[in-house]
Structures are given as C-alpha cells and as structure tokens.
Design a protein around this motif. Structure first.
Motif, PDB file in Angstrom:
ATOM      1  N   ALA A 265       0.019  -1.264   0.084  1.00 41.87           N
ATOM      2  CA  ALA A 265      -0.044  -0.063   0.305  1.00 41.87           C
ATOM      3  C   ALA A 265       0.834   1.653   0.128  1.00 41.87           C
ATOM      4  CB  ALA A 265      -0.699  -0.020   1.242  1.00 41.87           C
ATOM      5  N   GLN A 266       2.131   1.193   0.511  1.00 42.12           N
ATOM      6  CA  GLN A 266       2.837   2.731  -0.116  1.00 42.12           C
ATOM      7  C   GLN A 266       2.990   3.174  -0.936  1.00 42.12           C
ATOM      8  OE1 GLN A 266       4.653   4.044   2.564  1.00 42.12           O
ATOM      9  NE2 GLN A 266       4.230   1.942   3.645  1.00 42.12           N
ATOM     10  N   GLU A 267       2.784   4.293  -1.074  1.00 42.78           N
ATOM     11  CA  GLU A 267       3.431   5.210  -2.007  1.00 42.78           C
ATOM     12  C   GLU A 267       3.614   4.566  -3.646  1.00 42.78           C
ATOM     13  OE1 GLU A 267       3.785   9.667  -3.890  1.00 42.78           O
ATOM     14  OE2 GLU A 267       3.405   9.284  -1.439  1.00 42.78           O
ATOM     15  N   SER A 268       4.637   4.058  -3.361  1.00 44.56           N
ATOM     16  CA  SER A 268       5.815   3.443  -4.086  1.00 44.56           C
ATOM     17  C   SER A 268       5.534   1.811  -4.665  1.00 44.56           C
ATOM     18  CB  SER A 268       7.303   3.025  -3.703  1.00 44.56           C
ATOM     19  OG  SER A 268       7.315   2.550  -2.856  1.00 44.56           O
ATOM     20  N   ASP A 269       4.922   1.728  -4.057  1.00 42.48           N
ATOM     21  CA  ASP A 269       4.171   0.140  -4.368  1.00 42.48           C
ATOM     22  C   ASP A 269       3.171   0.146  -5.719  1.00 42.48           C
ATOM     23  OD1 ASP A 269       5.613  -1.030  -2.441  1.00 42.48           O
ATOM     24  OD2 ASP A 269       4.258  -0.754  -1.216  1.00 42.48           O
ATOM     25  N   ILE A 270       2.201   1.639  -5.125  1.00 46.23           N
ATOM     26  CA  ILE A 270       1.394   1.570  -5.747  1.00 46.23           C
ATOM     27  C   ILE A 270       1.667   1.952  -7.536  1.00 46.23           C
ATOM     28  CG2 ILE A 270      -0.596   3.431  -6.583  1.00 46.23           C
ATOM     29  CD1 ILE A 270      -1.249   3.314  -3.247  1.00 46.23           C
ATOM     30  N   GLU A 271       2.713   3.621  -7.519  1.00 53.80           N
ATOM     31  CA  GLU A 271       3.503   3.495  -8.716  1.00 53.80           C
ATOM     32  C   GLU A 271       4.036   2.428  -9.685  1.00 53.80           C
ATOM     33  OE1 GLU A 271       6.938   6.238  -9.272  1.00 53.80           O
ATOM     34  OE2 GLU A 271       6.082   6.669  -7.902  1.00 53.80           O
ATOM     35  N   GLN A 272       4.140   1.735  -8.201  1.00 49.71           N
ATOM     36  CA  GLN A 272       4.891   0.334  -9.727  1.00 49.71           C
ATOM     37  C   GLN A 272       4.126  -0.105 -10.410  1.00 49.71           C
ATOM     38  OE1 GLN A 272       7.560  -1.522  -6.664  1.00 49.71           O
ATOM     39  NE2 GLN A 272       8.900  -0.937  -7.130  1.00 49.71           N
ATOM     40  N   GLY A 273       3.276  -0.389  -9.927  1.00 43.46           N
ATOM     41  CA  GLY A 273       1.886  -1.297 -10.226  1.00 43.46           C
ATOM     42  C   GLY A 273       1.380  -0.214 -11.186  1.00 43.46           C
ATOM     43  N   PHE A 274       1.587   0.872 -11.258  1.00 48.88           N
ATOM     44  CA  PHE A 274       1.076   1.539 -12.725  1.00 48.88           C
ATOM     45  C   PHE A 274       1.522   1.258 -13.787  1.00 48.88           C
ATOM     46  CE2 PHE A 274      -2.614   3.656  -9.556  1.00 48.88           C
ATOM     47  CZ  PHE A 274      -3.988   3.377 -10.034  1.00 48.88           C
ATOM     48  N   ASP A 275       3.347   1.586 -13.809  1.00 46.75           N
ATOM     49  CA  ASP A 275       3.746   1.637 -14.318  1.00 46.75           C
ATOM     50  C   ASP A 275       4.222   0.510 -14.845  1.00 46.75           C
ATOM     51  OD1 ASP A 275       4.998   3.889 -13.367  1.00 46.75           O
ATOM     52  OD2 ASP A 275       6.880   3.535 -12.335  1.00 46.75           O
ATOM     53  N   ALA A 276       3.867  -0.828 -14.177  1.00 49.13           N
ATOM     54  CA  ALA A 276       3.659  -2.013 -14.805  1.00 49.13           C
ATOM     55  C   ALA A 276       2.732  -2.192 -15.781  1.00 49.13           C
ATOM     56  CB  ALA A 276       4.357  -2.889 -13.906  1.00 49.13           C
ATOM     57  N   GLY A 277       1.661  -1.826 -16.318  1.00 48.49           N
ATOM     58  CA  GLY A 277       0.502  -1.252 -16.918  1.00 48.49           C
ATOM     59  C   GLY A 277      -0.573  -1.593 -15.864  1.00 48.49           C
ATOM     60  N   ALA A 278      -0.634  -1.394 -14.873  1.00 51.03           N
ATOM     61  CA  ALA A 278      -1.947  -1.711 -14.232  1.00 51.03           C
ATOM     62  C   ALA A 278      -3.096  -0.606 -14.316  1.00 51.03           C
ATOM     63  CB  ALA A 278      -2.044  -2.061 -12.609  1.00 51.03           C
ATOM     64  N   ASP A 279      -4.501  -1.335 -14.797  1.00 51.55           N
ATOM     65  CA  ASP A 279      -5.353  -0.448 -14.856  1.00 51.55           C
ATOM     66  C   ASP A 279      -6.081   0.205 -13.882  1.00 51.55           C
ATOM     67  OD1 ASP A 279      -6.159  -0.472 -18.015  1.00 51.55           O
ATOM     68  OD2 ASP A 279      -5.305  -2.230 -17.391  1.00 51.55           O
ATOM     69  N   ASP A 280      -5.966  -0.479 -12.434  1.00 59.04           N
ATOM     70  CA  ASP A 280      -6.315  -0.373 -11.100  1.00 59.04           C
ATOM     71  C   ASP A 280      -5.632  -0.821 -10.344  1.00 59.04           C
ATOM     72  OD1 ASP A 280      -7.669   0.510  -9.190  1.00 59.04           O
ATOM     73  OD2 ASP A 280      -9.509  -0.282  -9.910  1.00 59.04           O
ATOM     74  N   TYR A 281      -6.056  -0.322  -8.779  1.00 59.91           N
ATOM     75  CA  TYR A 281      -4.694  -0.588  -7.966  1.00 59.91           C
ATOM     76  C   TYR A 281      -5.497  -0.571  -6.979  1.00 59.91           C
ATOM     77  CZ  TYR A 281       0.015  -2.358  -5.884  1.00 59.91           C
ATOM     78  OH  TYR A 281       0.857  -2.049  -4.612  1.00 59.91           O
ATOM     79  N   ILE A 282      -5.937  -1.967  -6.153  1.00 63.15           N
ATOM     80  CA  ILE A 282      -6.991  -2.493  -4.818  1.00 63.15           C
ATOM     81  C   ILE A 282      -6.365  -2.770  -3.783  1.00 63.15           C
ATOM     82  CG2 ILE A 282      -9.069  -3.370  -4.726  1.00 63.15           C
ATOM     83  CD1 ILE A 282      -9.906  -3.544  -6.703  1.00 63.15           C
TER      84      ILE A 282
END
Length: 123
Positions: free
Chosen positions: A85-102
């Motif tokens: 749930a860290q901001e950097s984790d969420i950023e990595q998720g979107f950088d990897a190609g995620a459309d949403d992050y839960i």
C-alpha cells in the motif's frame, strides 16, 4: 458477463474473489501465481486479469509486464489486488501496466464495482 483471470497465492483470497465475481455473473479462472496467469491469458484471452503483486515465482508486476509486452494481450485490462500500500508500490503497479490498484484488505462489493468500471472503460 466477462471472462476474468485471477492470480493470487492466498487460496482464501483467491476463492473469495472468484466467488464474488462468479456471483456477479462473470466466468472466472483462478490460478496461484503470475506464470499461471500469463498462461491462462495466452490460452484464452480474458476480458480482465486481477493480479496479486507478491506471489512465488513470477510476481504480479512481472506478469503485468509480460502481458503488456505481448501484442495479443497488450490492451488487456489489469487490476492489481495487493497488500502493498505504499505510494511507491502503487506507482510500481501503474508503471507495470495496471489499470487499477486495490489494496488488501478490500471490500468485495468495492472490488465488484471497480471490476465493472474497468470493464466498462475497456469496451
């Protein structure tokens, strides 16, 4: 009704997500790791894939990157469902190609709503 691949190494979460999405009318394929998710997506392209980030073998981030680099799967919507749930984790998720992050823990009702929203945007 959409075909959805779910990858999570936690059996309880995988079963909860699969149950909720099946109850919402979706066809669900549930697998335990990123490699199996990529294989399931390649075998029969789903409408959406939900990936846990931390899984043994291929992580959800790596699976998302593989999916994004496969021309036949490149536009496949991806939702990350993870305890990270860290901001950097969420950023990595979107950088990897995620459309949403839960972030876990999550509300099954919210998950179903967000799945519906991502599917609607993809159409």
């Amino acid at each position: 009704m959409a075909r959805i691949v779910i990858a999570d190494d936690d059996v309880d979460i995988r079963e909860l997500v699969a149950f909720k999405l099946r109850h919402s009318g979706h066809d669900v394929v549930a697998v335990g790791d990123g490699s199996a998710a990529v294989e399931a997506c390649t075998a029969q392209r789903p409408d959406l894939v939900i990936l846990d980030v931390m899984m043994p073998g291929m992580s959800g981030l790596d699976a998302a990157r593989v999916i994004r680099n496969d021309e036949s799967l490149a536009g496949l919507p991806i939702i990350m469902l993870t305890a990270r749930a860290q901001e950097s984790d969420i950023e990595q998720g979107f950088d990897a190609g995620a459309d949403d992050y839960i972030v876990k823990p999550f509300s099954p009702r919210e998950l179903a709503s967000r799945v519906g929203a991502v599917l609607a945007r993809a159409r």
